[in-house]
Design an enzyme around this catalytic site. Structure first.
Site, short mmCIF file in Angstrom:
data_model
loop_
_atom_site.label_atom_id
_atom_site.label_comp_id
_atom_site.label_asym_id
_atom_site.label_seq_id
_atom_site.Cartn_x
_atom_site.Cartn_y
_atom_site.Cartn_z
N ASN A 139 0.37 -0.21 -7.36
CA ASN A 139 -0.43 0.85 -6.74
C ASN A 139 -0.56 2.14 -7.43
O ASN A 139 0.80 2.73 -7.95
CB ASN A 139 0.22 1.08 -5.28
CG ASN A 139 -0.57 2.23 -4.55
OD1 ASN A 139 -0.89 3.29 -4.88
ND2 ASN A 139 -0.63 1.76 -3.21
N ALA A 142 0.99 -1.33 -0.01
CA ALA A 142 -0.26 -0.07 -0.08
C ALA A 142 0.79 1.24 0.18
O ALA A 142 1.94 1.22 0.49
CB ALA A 142 -0.82 0.04 1.24
N CYS A 143 0.30 2.28 -0.57
CA CYS A 143 1.10 3.62 -0.60
C CYS A 143 1.48 4.13 1.02
O CYS A 143 0.71 3.86 2.04
CB CYS A 143 0.06 4.55 -1.09
SG CYS A 143 0.58 6.24 -0.98
N PRO A 144 2.55 4.74 1.21
CA PRO A 144 3.56 4.86 0.30
C PRO A 144 4.75 3.89 0.17
O PRO A 144 5.88 4.10 0.14
CB PRO A 144 4.36 6.08 1.12
CG PRO A 144 3.90 5.84 2.53
CD PRO A 144 2.84 5.07 2.61
N GLY A 145 4.27 2.64 0.51
CA GLY A 145 5.31 1.50 0.26
C GLY A 145 6.08 1.46 -0.67
O GLY A 145 7.34 1.32 -0.60
#
Ligand code: FAD
Lengths: 381, 78
Positions: free
Chosen positions: B43, B16-19
């Site tokens: 993403n 998931a963001c900001p991953g």
């Protein structure tokens, strides 16, 4: 034959899980059909959220420590030892020293996060943090003496424990300095690695607004590259440089090396199915809390909810029934917005957070939770 | 199809963001100047995050390749 469940890590996730299993599997444990071992490398259980209050002189590190022996149900075998090798093929663990290896039928990894300040040259010498017990007390000594200049809080990398804690620190420092009549002599700057002040866009927007109101400077897209403790500067990969008089950082985090060595995931985080919490690379292995790579925050509330899911799944498996419990991403967080006000967020994989208006009542709720945390660890709350 | 040969690849699919952006930044941190890192991300936020960060940091986004279920970003460390 006795089935052996081994939990590695007696922090929030591991302790809640052990106590939950003691309760849930009481008949099997009594009959000797199941054995549960909890391994931790420290005889004490540590409740880290207390460290946020230590630099402001409001709590002592000992307020966040209790002997695991007092917290864990007697039906659980507690072992104070450090695991040195995880062997998912042989379903075996090794320990530091000459202790013989231990075999497991089910393994749960709850080994949490490790701080890795050495990734950034100069950080250990130049930076302070409240993400460790010694860091929090050192910072307290600095902060009590600090009366003017540049206070920089830099979040170096994600994921890190409690994504709200960096926001809480600057909000509390702002308020604390105001109360002491020093705020006009101190510039506060908050840096974050991406283009917002927090990973979650909803929380970021809310927090950015408060920062603007309170004159807290913001530097986004700031990924610390090095710290020069003599010149008192911190530089970023993006080419900016900040002067500081007091530097507080959230140091880079990783999991434990053993996880990568065992082929369970990168950077010490275990790759898991984000609903079942089962390791992707091995059978009969679960991970929960910070060490489980699910994309949700590394927070105690997450570890707590995940422990309930893993306990239900393990009990079903041990009883030969299909495991149906799943984790939905549930996260709860109180966010201190000053010395006597806090907000609250609740979200999951599907529903985004919507921060509650800050109030004194929420602040007292956070403090009350911190006190009653020991009931959570015991599995009562 | 690009014929760029990456020096390293980060597979951030599923994150998931900001991953994905943070995984890329982590890899660039330890890379040598001139190295090309390939980021795999499913993403959509990466389509804005990655170009914005690359520009801010002075690294060059050499190409973005659209695959069936993810995008591939090629970033050269300055
Ligand atoms: C300053 C601060 C404030 C925070 N505030 C909040 C908050 O307000 N709300 C919230 O929900 N969360 C908060 N957190 C985050 C929370 O503390 C962690 O996310 C939580 O502790 C994670 O639980 P865990 O069980 O995954 O790991 P931990 O609680 O860290 O436990 C891991 C355990 O594993 C042990 N271990 C590691 N390796 C080995 C090994 N090889 N062998 C044996 N034992 C091992 C460790 O010693 C430790 O006891 C905060 C954290 C910090 C630092």
């Amino acid at each position: 034959m006795t089935e052996h469940v081994v939990i590695v890590g007696g922090g929030t996730g591991g302790t809640v899980l052990a106590n939950d299993l003691a309760d849930r599997l009481e008949p099997e444990l009594d009959a000797g059909d199941v054995r549960v071992t909890l391994v931790n490398d420290d005889p004490d259980h540590v409740y880290k959220p207390v460290w946020l209050y230590v630099p402001f002189g409001q709590r002592e590190p000992d307020d966040g420590r209790r002997p695991l022996d007092d917290l864990v149900d007697d039906a659980i075998d507690l072992r104070i030892d450090r695991v040195s090798d995880i062997g998912p093929e042989a379903q075996r663990l090794q320990f530091h020293g000459s202790a013989p290896p231990v075999s497991y039928d089910y393994l749960v990894l709850a080994t949490g996060s490790t701080l890795e300040p050495d990734q950034i040259p100069g950080l250990t010498e130049g930076g302070h943090n409240y993400y460790s017990e010694s860091g929090a007390t050192d910072l307290r000594d600095e902060l009590l003496e600090f009366t003017e200049g540049d206070l920089v809080l830099s979040v170096i990398g994600t994921p890190h424990m409690c994504p709200a804690a960096p926001l809480e620190f600057v909000f509390m420092a702002d308020d604390w300095l105001r109360e002491r009549g020093l705020r006009e002599d101190v510039d506060i700057t908050y840096t974050y690695p991406i283009q917002r002040v927090h990973g979650n866009p909803h929380i970021a927007e809310w927090a950015r607004h408060i920062m603007a109101e309170r004159d807290i400077n913001v530097e986004t897209f700031f990924n610390a590259e090095s710290v020069d403790p003599d010149a008192e500067t911190i530089t970023s990969m993006e080419g900016s440089e900040l002067d500081y008089d007091l530097l507080v950082t959230i140091p880079p985090h990783g999991g434990i090396d053993l996880i990568e060595e065992a082929g369970l995931g990168d950077d010490g985080w275990v790759d898991v199915d984000k609903h079942t919490l089962e390791a992707e690379a091995a059978d009969n292995v679960y991970a929960l809390g910070d060490t489980a790579d699910t994309g949700v925050p590394n927070a105690g509330s997450v570890a707590h909810y995940q422990a309930g899911v893993v306990a239900q799944r393990l009990a079903s498996e041990i009883r030969g029934r299909p495991a149906t419990a799943t984790y939905d991403g549930k996260t709860l967080c109180f966010i201190e917005t000053g010395m006597d006000a806090a907000s609250f967020v609740e979200f999951d994989y599907e529903n985004p957070p919507s921060p509650a208006p800050p109030s004194e009542k929420l602040h007292w709720s956070k403090l009350a939770y911190n006190e009653s945390y020991w009931l959570t660890a015991r599995g009562l709350l | 199809m690009t014929d760029i040969e990456p020096d390293d690849t980060v597979d951030a699919r599923g994150a998931a963001c900001p991953g994905p952006l943070m995984d890329l930044i982590g890899k660039i941190r330890s890379a040598e100047s001139g190295d090309v890192i390939r980021l795999l991300s499913d993403n959509d936020q990466s389509l804005t995050d990655v170009p914005e960060w690359a520009e801010e940091a002075g690294n060059e986004l050499l190409a973005v390749e659209e695959r069936d279920d993810h995008n591939e970003f090629y970033v050269e460390k300055a």
